[in-house]
Write a protein that holds these residues in place. Sequence first.
Motif, PDB file in Angstrom:
ATOM      1  N   ALA A 140       0.818  -1.215   0.000  1.00 44.00           N
ATOM      2  CA  ALA A 140       0.000   0.000   0.000  1.00 44.00           C
ATOM      3  C   ALA A 140       0.849   1.261   0.000  1.00 44.00           C
ATOM      4  CB  ALA A 140      -0.934  -0.004   1.212  1.00 44.00           C
ATOM      5  N   ALA A 141       2.134   1.140   0.350  1.00 41.14           N
ATOM      6  CA  ALA A 141       3.023   2.308   0.389  1.00 41.14           C
ATOM      7  C   ALA A 141       3.829   2.460  -0.896  1.00 41.14           C
ATOM      8  CB  ALA A 141       3.960   2.213   1.588  1.00 41.14           C
ATOM      9  N   SER A 142       3.481   1.706  -1.922  1.00 41.06           N
ATOM     10  CA  SER A 142       4.187   1.763  -3.200  1.00 41.06           C
ATOM     11  C   SER A 142       3.203   2.184  -4.284  1.00 41.06           C
ATOM     12  CB  SER A 142       4.792   0.392  -3.533  1.00 41.06           C
ATOM     13  OG  SER A 142       5.561   0.424  -4.701  1.00 41.06           O
ATOM     14  N   VAL A 143       3.521   3.276  -4.989  1.00 39.12           N
ATOM     15  CA  VAL A 143       2.627   3.740  -6.052  1.00 39.12           C
ATOM     16  C   VAL A 143       2.500   2.665  -7.126  1.00 39.12           C
ATOM     17  CG1 VAL A 143       2.274   5.457  -7.863  1.00 39.12           C
ATOM     18  CG2 VAL A 143       3.174   6.172  -5.631  1.00 39.12           C
ATOM     19  N   ARG A 144       3.633   2.204  -7.613  1.00 39.05           N
ATOM     20  CA  ARG A 144       3.622   1.086  -8.548  1.00 39.05           C
ATOM     21  C   ARG A 144       3.764  -0.195  -7.740  1.00 39.05           C
ATOM     22  NH1 ARG A 144       7.418   2.287 -13.599  1.00 39.05           N
ATOM     23  NH2 ARG A 144       6.094   0.650 -14.477  1.00 39.05           N
ATOM     24  N   PRO A 145       3.399  -1.343  -8.304  1.00 42.47           N
ATOM     25  CA  PRO A 145       3.414  -2.580  -7.517  1.00 42.47           C
ATOM     26  C   PRO A 145       4.757  -2.855  -6.847  1.00 42.47           C
ATOM     27  CG  PRO A 145       2.260  -2.940  -9.578  1.00 42.47           C
ATOM     28  CD  PRO A 145       2.859  -1.562  -9.665  1.00 42.47           C
ATOM     29  N   LEU A 146       4.690  -3.232  -5.590  1.00 43.97           N
ATOM     30  CA  LEU A 146       5.868  -3.675  -4.856  1.00 43.97           C
ATOM     31  C   LEU A 146       6.384  -4.947  -5.516  1.00 43.97           C
ATOM     32  CD1 LEU A 146       7.748  -3.936  -2.337  1.00 43.97           C
ATOM     33  CD2 LEU A 146       5.810  -5.065  -1.188  1.00 43.97           C
ATOM     34  N   LEU A 147       7.668  -4.969  -5.879  1.00 45.48           N
ATOM     35  CA  LEU A 147       8.254  -6.146  -6.505  1.00 45.48           C
ATOM     36  C   LEU A 147       8.940  -7.003  -5.448  1.00 45.48           C
ATOM     37  CD1 LEU A 147       9.906  -4.940  -9.847  1.00 45.48           C
ATOM     38  CD2 LEU A 147       7.642  -5.937  -9.486  1.00 45.48           C
ATOM     39  N   LEU A 148       8.515  -8.253  -5.348  1.00 48.28           N
ATOM     40  CA  LEU A 148       9.115  -9.211  -4.424  1.00 48.28           C
ATOM     41  C   LEU A 148       9.821 -10.267  -5.270  1.00 48.28           C
ATOM     42  CD1 LEU A 148       6.063  -9.593  -1.997  1.00 48.28           C
ATOM     43  CD2 LEU A 148       8.084  -8.141  -1.686  1.00 48.28           C
ATOM     44  N   VAL A 149      11.135 -10.149  -5.365  1.00 45.82           N
ATOM     45  CA  VAL A 149      11.919 -11.008  -6.256  1.00 45.82           C
ATOM     46  C   VAL A 149      12.517 -12.157  -5.462  1.00 45.82           C
ATOM     47  CG1 VAL A 149      13.795 -11.080  -7.928  1.00 45.82           C
ATOM     48  CG2 VAL A 149      12.435  -8.989  -7.674  1.00 45.82           C
ATOM     49  N   ASN A 150      12.220 -13.371  -5.886  1.00 42.94           N
ATOM     50  CA  ASN A 150      12.723 -14.547  -5.165  1.00 42.94           C
ATOM     51  C   ASN A 150      13.446 -15.497  -6.114  1.00 42.94           C
ATOM     52  OD1 ASN A 150      10.833 -16.970  -5.966  1.00 42.94           O
ATOM     53  ND2 ASN A 150       9.468 -15.234  -5.641  1.00 42.94           N
ATOM     54  N   ASN A 151      14.194 -16.418  -5.517  1.00 40.96           N
ATOM     55  CA  ASN A 151      14.968 -17.388  -6.287  1.00 40.96           C
ATOM     56  C   ASN A 151      14.961 -18.730  -5.557  1.00 40.96           C
ATOM     57  OD1 ASN A 151      16.804 -18.861  -7.760  1.00 40.96           O
ATOM     58  ND2 ASN A 151      18.575 -17.594  -7.244  1.00 40.96           N
ATOM     59  N   PRO A 152      14.203 -19.711  -6.033  1.00 42.37           N
ATOM     60  CA  PRO A 152      14.135 -21.026  -5.384  1.00 42.37           C
ATOM     61  C   PRO A 152      15.470 -21.764  -5.351  1.00 42.37           C
ATOM     62  CG  PRO A 152      12.308 -20.725  -6.916  1.00 42.37           C
ATOM     63  CD  PRO A 152      13.275 -19.615  -7.172  1.00 42.37           C
ATOM     64  N   LYS A 153      16.462 -21.280  -6.105  1.00 36.31           N
ATOM     65  CA  LYS A 153      17.778 -21.919  -6.149  1.00 36.31           C
ATOM     66  C   LYS A 153      18.811 -21.161  -5.314  1.00 36.31           C
ATOM     67  CE  LYS A 153      16.702 -25.218  -9.061  1.00 36.31           C
ATOM     68  NZ  LYS A 153      16.778 -26.653  -8.700  1.00 36.31           N
TER      69      LYS A 153
END
Length: 232
Positions: A140-153
Motif C-alpha cells: 500500500a506504500a508503493s505507487v507502482r506494484p511492490l516487486l518481491l523477487v525470489n529465487n528457489p535456487k
Amino acid sequence: MRRLAVLLLGVLLATASEAKSEVWYVPGWLRCGGAEPLAWSALTNAFPGAKYVYYDWDGNHGWGQSVTNADMAAELLAARLAALPESTRTNLTLVGHSLGGRIVVKALARLAGEEHKVGQGIALAAAMPADDSALATSGAASVRPLLLVNNPKDCTLKYAYRAARGVHGPALGLVGPARTPVNAQVVSVPAEITRETEVAAVWGKVELFKKFAAHHAVFYLSELKRVPGYLR
C-alpha cells in the motif's frame, strides 16, 4: 515576442517538473559500510540516469544482532522517507537486498500506516519470513506494484538462512510470500540466473563458487533489467 516568452516559460516549467528520479539502495547482511563495486555497477545499469543513494545501516554483526539492527533501521528509514516532500517520495525507488529487503518491506509497512507512498519498493531475495505480518500492508506504500523477487535456487537462503537461530519457515526471497500482498508483484528469477550473469570478479570465473554465491546482489540487480514493471 510575448508568444515566444510564453513558449519558453512553458518549456522551463515542463523541464522543472521532470525531477530526476532517485534510487535508494539498502544493502544486505555483512555488506554495509560502503557500496560494493559489483552491486553498485549493477544498480546503476538497472536504473540508468537516476540519482543514487546508498542507505547504510549497522549490519556487519552476527546474524541475531544484525536482524535486530535491520528492524531498527526500517523504523529510521520510514521516518526519513516520511519527512521528504511527497513529490520526492513518489519519484523514488527503494531497493533492498537480503536483510536490506527486510528493511524495505518493514519500512513500507510503517509508511503505509501513516498513508505515505514511495514510487516503488523492490525487495531482492529478502531474508525474512515468507509469512511476515509486514507483507500484508507494505504494498500500500508503493505507487507502482511492490516487486518481491525470489529465487528457489538461492543456496544461502535455502540452507544458511534456515539454519540461523530464531528463523521459522522458509525465507521470502526463496519461496515468495505465503500470500501475495495487495499491490505487489511476485517475481521468480530463472534457475540459470548465475550462469547467465557475467561477473568480472575472480569468484565469478569459478562455476562452483558462483553457484553458491547465488544470493549475491549482482545477480538479482542484473536480472531486474528483464523484469517488466520496475521503475526505470
